[in-house]
Design an enzyme around this catalytic site. Structure first.
Site, PDB file in Angstrom:
ATOM      1  CB  ILE A  59      -1.008  -0.056   1.201  1.00 35.13           C
ATOM      2  CG1 ILE A  59      -1.982  -1.119   1.204  1.00 35.13           C
ATOM      3  CG2 ILE A  59      -1.602   1.385   1.197  1.00 35.13           C
ATOM      4  CD1 ILE A  59      -2.747  -1.395   2.508  1.00 35.13           C
ATOM      5  CD  GLU A  76     -15.019   5.800   3.407  1.00 34.52           C
ATOM      6  OE1 GLU A  76     -15.580   4.818   3.828  1.00 34.52           O
ATOM      7  OE2 GLU A  76     -15.417   7.001   3.501  1.00 34.52           O
ATOM      8  CB  VAL A  99     -14.906  -0.526   6.358  1.00 30.86           C
ATOM      9  CG1 VAL A  99     -16.101  -1.399   5.893  1.00 30.86           C
ATOM     10  CG2 VAL A  99     -14.658  -0.158   7.630  1.00 30.86           C
ATOM     11  CB  ALA A 102     -10.149  -0.754  -0.258  1.00 35.64           C
ATOM     12  CG  LEU A 126     -15.726   0.200  -2.347  1.00 35.38           C
ATOM     13  CD1 LEU A 126     -16.543  -0.855  -2.201  1.00 35.38           C
ATOM     14  CD2 LEU A 126     -15.939   0.592  -3.727  1.00 35.38           C
ATOM     15  CD  GLU A 152      -4.712  -8.573   6.717  1.00 35.87           C
ATOM     16  OE1 GLU A 152      -3.406  -8.361   6.969  1.00 35.87           O
ATOM     17  OE2 GLU A 152      -5.495  -7.681   6.430  1.00 35.87           O
ATOM     18  CG  ASP A 205      -9.375  -8.147   7.426  1.00 39.91           C
ATOM     19  OD1 ASP A 205      -8.821  -7.150   7.952  1.00 39.91           O
ATOM     20  OD2 ASP A 205     -10.115  -7.697   6.255  1.00 39.91           O
ATOM     21  CE  LYS A 260     -11.783  -5.014   5.634  1.00 43.02           C
ATOM     22  NZ  LYS A 260     -11.859  -5.523   4.219  1.00 43.02           N
ATOM     23  N   GLY A 307      -6.673  -5.087  -2.571  1.00 42.14           N
ATOM     24  CA  GLY A 307      -5.670  -4.556  -3.501  1.00 42.14           C
ATOM     25  C   GLY A 307      -5.028  -3.055  -3.210  1.00 42.14           C
TER      26      GLY A 307
END
Length: 826
Positions: free
Chosen positions: A486, A616, A619, A621, A623, A677, A688, A692, A807
Site C-alpha cells: 500500500i 475510510e 472497511v 478500501a 469505497l 493478509e 479481518d 470491519k 488490493g
C-alpha cells in the site's frame, strides 16, 4: 525648521549605511567600496556610515566584562581584536599607510582603559560606551584610508564631532537642534566623501556616548534628515525587509515597498533589518529609506516611504519576538476603578521597564502586558509594591506571570477596514493546534498581535505566512509509516500526480518522514519521490518512538500522519499524534476495532484538538462506505440493518471457487495478487471481517467490542491448528475434500458461498452463508465488496455500495483521497 533655508536637495545627496556583516573582513570591504565606486561613477553625491567589523562590538563588550570580573582572559580577546584589524589592514595593502599609526594608537588607548577596568574591577555604562566606540572608529578610519589608497577622495568623520547627545550612556538621546546644525556646518565646508562612524556621539563636554544597539542606522537617519537627503540607504546582508524572518520561514521573500508605519511595526516586533529609532528622523523629514543587500547589489531591495504600496497585499509582513514574559493584573477590585492602568504603567515607566504589548478585557477585571524576559522579575516586584494594599486586601490577585512565550505580529496598512483578517489569522493558528494566550490590536488596524507558546513560534510563523502570502499554493507536510504494497503504491501515485496537485489543486505535498519496519529517514525539504527507496535504504535504523518524537519536534504546520501498516505498535501512537494536533489517515483497522473506550478516546482527542482522524479505507478500501454511513446518520436516517461482503480476498476466493478450481489453488492465486493478509487465516476465519464490522457498527452508534460479534469459522480444525503459515497451506491442500463438499452443496442448491457480515437490532455476526439469487450479494464478482444499508429511508430498496474492496491500488487511492481531503480542510 531651522535648516529650511539651506536646501541640500540640489545635491541629490544620499546617505548610505553599511552594517557589520557587510564589512566583516577585507574581501567584503572591497565589495562595499565597489558599490561606492559605482555610485561615484554615476555622479551620485553621498556620505557613508559604517558599523564596526562584524563581531567586533560583541568582542569589545565581552573583554570589558571579563576585565571587570578580574579575569585576565580579556587579554586573549584583546589579542583577537587586534589581529582582526591588523589582518584587514594587511589584506587591504594598508600596512605601510599612516592608518597603522592611528589604529595602533587606538589599540594602546583601548588596552589602557581595559587595564583600568581590570584594576578597579568595574565597568560603568560611561566606560562601556567608550570601549565600544573603538569598533566604529577603527572600521570607518580603515575604510576611508583604503578608499583614498585607490584614488577616491574621502575624509574620515568621527561622529562624536557632529552628533551631540545627553549622558544617558548606553542609549543616549540626541539633541537634534545642535546636531543638525553641526552636521550642516561640517558638510557645507567639505568637498570629500564623508566616511562616518556609526553608533556613537558625544555629550556637550565631549564624553563618548552610544545611541543604543543598532544605532549605526540611527546615525545614517540623523545625517539624512539634517542634510535633507533624497534617500537613506541601509546596506545589510539580506534582500531588503522580508515578509518574515528567513531563518524561521524559508518561504519568506522581499517586500518591494512599504510605509514608515509598517516598517516601524515590523521593527518593533522583531524585524532585525532596521533599528526602530532609525525611522523617526526619516519619517519626520519624509525621507525615504532603501534597504539593500551588499552581497546582491542588483536586487531591488525594499523602498520605505510615506506612500502605501499599490499592490493588493493585505498583509505586508509578519514579525515575532521571543524571550518575553506576560504579566497579568487581575481581580474584582479593578472593575470600574479609574486610574488603575495609569498607576500600573506609570510604575513601570518610572522604573524604566519597557512594555511591548498591552491587552485588557472588556470586563475591566484584568490587564495583561508583555515585557522582556529579563525585566519580568523587576516588573513583578515594582507592581506588587505599587498595589500592595489592593493585593493584601484581596481586591487584586497576586501578579500572574507566564513564561516561554512569543509574540507574533501581522502588519499591513491595507488591513484597515478589511473584514476577515483576524479570522484568517486565528484559523491558521487553530487548525495547527496553536493556542493563543493573548491578543492585541490597535484602532489603526495596522497590526494584529498574538501571544503564543514559544515552542510553536516557528510553526505559527510558517502557517500564517503561508495563509497570507502563499495562498496560491499550500504546503502539506506528510509523515508516512509503512512502505509495503500500500505504501509503495501510494508513493507512486503521489509522484504521478505531483504536478497535477500543484497546478490544479494548488497543493504542494511534501513527504517529510518515511519509515518501514527497520529504517526511517527525514528531509525537511521533502523526500525525492523518484528515489524514496534508496533514501529509506540509506537511512539509519530507528524505532517507531523515535520517528514519532522527531515528527513532533519538527512541529511543522499542516502536518498529516499516514499509517499504511496493520501494526498494533503504530496504532498505539495515534492518541499521542492526535494530541499533537496532527491529523491521521490510515487503513489500519487495529485502533478502530480495539476496546470501545480506546476508539471513543481517539475520537474525543481528535475533536478536542481540532484535527481529523480518517479511516475510510479500513472497511472498503477505496469505497465510500464509512462516509456514506455517516451521511445517512447525520441527515437523520436510522440504520436498520447492515449486511455485506467486507473482504476483497474472501470475495475473490468464493467468486472463483467453482468446478474448475480447488480451494487451495484459488487461495494461492489470492496470495499472489496481494489480496490476503500475510497469514490468510485472518481473512478465512473472519477476523479481518470482524474488525470491519466492529468499525461499521460503531459508526452506526453501537457500543460494541470484538467479542460481541458472533464469528463462525468455516475452516476445518486442522487448518486452524497449523503451527506455521507454511503448515497451514499444506493442510489446506490436504483438506481438499472438505472444501469440495462445501462447493458441491452450493452448486446443488443453486446458491453461492459468501462470507457475510451483518448487523441488525443490536446484534452482529460473521458467517459463511449460502446466498440465493434474490440477494444482492449473489451477484458479486472478482474481488468486489458489497455493503447493503437498510434504513428507514432505504427500506424496500436498500442502499447498495459495490466495488473493489481489496488490493494495493484501490486502498492506496483511498488513502490518497483522504490526504487530499485533509489538505483541503487545513
Amino acid at each position: 525648521m531651522f535648516f529650511d533655508t539651506f536646501n541640500f536637495n540640489i545635491f541629490f545627496m544620499r546617505v548610505l549605511k553599511f552594517g557589520g556583516s557587510s564589512v566583516y573582513n577585507a574581501e567584503r570591504i572591497k565589495l562595499v567600496v565597489e558599490i561606492l565606486k559605482n555610485k561615484q561613477k554615476n555622479n551620485e553625491i553621498f556620505a557613508a556610515v559604517f558599523s564596526a567589523f562584524g563581531g567586533i562590538t560583541d568582542l569589545l563588550i565581552d573583554m570589558a566584562k571579563l576585565a571587570a570580573k578580574g579575569n585576565v582572559a580579556y587579554l586573549d580577546q584583546l589579542g583577537q581584536y587586534k589581529s582582526r584589524h591588523d589582518e584587514v589592514i594587511e589584506n587591504l595593502s594598508l600596512h605601510q599607510n599612516q592608518i597603522t599609526d592611528l589604529i595602533n594608537n587606538n589599540h594602546e588607548a583601548l588596552e589602557n582603559i581595559l587595564n583600568g577596568i581590570f584594576l578597579v574591577q568595574e565597568a560603568s555604562l560611561r566606560t562601556m560606551d567608550f570601549v565600544i566606540s573603538f569598533g566604529e572608529r577603527n572600521s570607518a578610519a580603515i575604510i576611508s584610508a583604503y578608499m583614498n589608497s585607490i584614488g577616491m577622495n574621502t575624509s574620515f568623520l568621527d561622529a562624536r564631532k557632529i552628533i551631540e547627545t545627553n549622558d544617558d550612556f548606553g542609549a543616549a538621546k540626541v539633541n537634534f537642534a545642535t546636531t543638525y546644525s553641526k552636521i550642516i556646518a561640517h558638510f557645507k565646508n567639505s568637498n570629500a566623501i564623508q566616511i562616518v562612524t556609526g553608533f556613537i556621539g558625544s555629550t556637550p563636554n565631549g564624553i563618548t556616548t552610544t545611541l543604543g544597539r543598532g544605532g549605526s542606522d540611527y546615525t545614517a537617519a540623523i545625517l539624512g534628515a539634517a542634510l535633507q537627503a533624497d534617500c537613506i540607504e541601509i546596506w545589510t546582508d539580506v534582500d531588503g525587509v522580508l515578509t518574515a524572518d528567513p531563518r524561521k520561514v524559508k518561504g519568506a521573500f522581499s517586500i518591494e515597498k512599504m510605509t514608515y508605519a509598517e516598517a516601524m511595526e515590523m521593527s518593533h516586533f522583531g524585524a532585525k533589518v532596521i533599528y526602530p529609532p532609525t525611522i523617526h528622523p526619516a519619517f519626520e523629514s519624509k525621507i525615504p529609506l532603501l534597504i539593500k543587500n551588499t552581497f546582491n547589489p542588483n536586487h531591488i531591495g525594499t523602498f520605505i516611504s510615506e506612500t502605501p504600496s499599490p499592490n493588493d497585499k493585505i498583509v505586508q509582513g509578519i514579525s515575532s519576538i521571543n524571550n518575553i514574559a506576560l504579566l497579568t493584573l487581575i481581580g474584582g477590585g479593578l472593575f470600574g476603578v479609574p486610574g488603575i492602568a495609569g498607576r500600573l504603567f506609570s510604575t513601570l515607566a518610572l522604573n524604566k521597564i519597557n512594555v511591548i504589548l498591552i491587552t485588557q478585557g472588556s470586563s475591566e477585571s484584568s490587564i495583561s502586558f508583555v515585557v522582556q524576559l529579563s525585566d519580568y522579575q523587576s516588573a513583578k516586584s515594582f507592581i506588587e509594591a505599587a498595589f500592595e494594599y489592593e493585593i493584601n486586601s484581596g481586591l487584586i490577585d497576586p501578579i500572574k506571570v507566564e513564561l516561554d512565550l512569543s509574540i507574533i505580529a501581522v502588519v499591513g496598512e491595507n488591513m484597515r477596514y478589511q473584514p476577515g483578517i483576524a479570522g484568517k489569522l486565528f484559523h491558521s493558528l487553530g487548525i495547527n493546534g496553536i493556542n493563543i494566550v493573548a491578543i492585541a490590536q490597535g484602532s489603526s488596524e495596522l497590526n494584529i498581535s498574538v501571544v503564543i507558546p514559544s515552542k510553536n513560534e516557528q510553526k505559527a510563523l510558517n502557517a500564517i505566512h503561508e495563509s497570507f502570502f502563499l495562498s496560491d499554493t499550500k504546503s502539506i507536510h506528510v509523515y508516512i509509516v509503512g512502505t509495503g504494497l500500500i505504501g509503495n503504491t501510494l508513493l507512486t501515485q503521489l509522484l504521478k500526480q505531483r504536478n497535477y496537485l500543484k497546478e490544479k489543486l494548488a497543493l504542494n505535498i511534501k513527504i517529510i518522514g518515511l519509515a518501514n519496519s527497520r529504517k526511517m529517514g527525514f528531509d525537511l525539504e521533502g523526500i525525492d519521490l523518484e528515489n524514496w527507496q534508496s533514501f529509506i535504504d540509506s537511512s539509519p535504523v530507528q524505532n517507531l518512538n523515535s520517528f514519532v518524537q522527531t515528527m513532533k519536534s519538527h512541529n511543522l504546520p499542516n502536518t498529516i500522519f499516514i499509517d499504511n501498516t496493520a501494526n498494533s505498535e503504530v496504532a498505539a501512537y495515534y492518541e499521542e499524534i492526535l494530541n499533537s494536533s496532527i491529523s491521521i489517515s490510515t487503513p489500519n483497522k487495529i485502533a478502530l476495532s480495539s476496546e470501545y473506550k480506546n476508539y471513543q478516546q481517539l475520537k474525543k482527542v481528535a475533536n478536542k484538538r481540532g484535527v481529523q482522524f480518517l479511516y475510510e479505507t479500513t472497511v472498503g478500501a477505496g469505497l465510500p462506505v464509512i462516509s456514506t454511513l455517516k451521511d445517512l446518520i447525520i441527515s437523520g436516517d436510522k440504520i436498520l440493518k447492515i449486511e455485506g461482503v467486507l473482504s476483497g480476498s474472501l470475495s475473490y476466493i468464493f467468486n472463483n471457487f467453482n468446478e474448475n478450481a480447488s480451494f487451495y489453488d484459488i487461495l494461492i492465486d489470492a496470495k499472489k495478487l496481494g489480496l490476503t493478509e500475510p497469514d490468510p487465516r485472518l481473512d478465512l476465519n473472519g477476523t479481518d471481517v470482524q474488525r470491519k464490522l466492529v468499525i461499521l457498527a460503531r459508526e452506526a452508534g453501537l457500543q460494541i467490542n470484538m467479542n460481541d460479534i458472533e464469528v463462525h469459522s468455516f475452516l476445518p480444525k486442522s487448518c486452524n491448528d497449523a503451527d506455521t503459515i507454511e503448515a497451514f497451506y499444506a493442510t489446506a491442500k490436504n483438506e481438499n475434500s472438505y472444501f469440495e463438499t462445501m462447493k458441491q452443496k452450493a452448486i446443488e442448491s443453486k446458491t453461492k458461498l459468501r462470507m457475510v457480515a451483518s448487523y441488525e437490532q443490536g446484534k452482529a455476526k460473521v458467517k459463511l452463508e449460502y446466498i440465493n439469487e434474490h440477494n444482492p450479494l449473489y451477484h458479486l464478482s472478482g474481488s468486489d465488496n458489497m455493503i447493503v444499508f437498510t434504513t428507514e429511508r432505504y427500506n424496500e430498496r436498500p442502499l447498495v455500495i459495490k466495488g473493489p474492496g481489496a488490493g494495493a491500488e484501490v486502498t492506496a487511492a483511498g488513502v490518497f483521497a483522504e490526504l487530499i481531503t485533509l489538505a483541503n480542510s487545513i
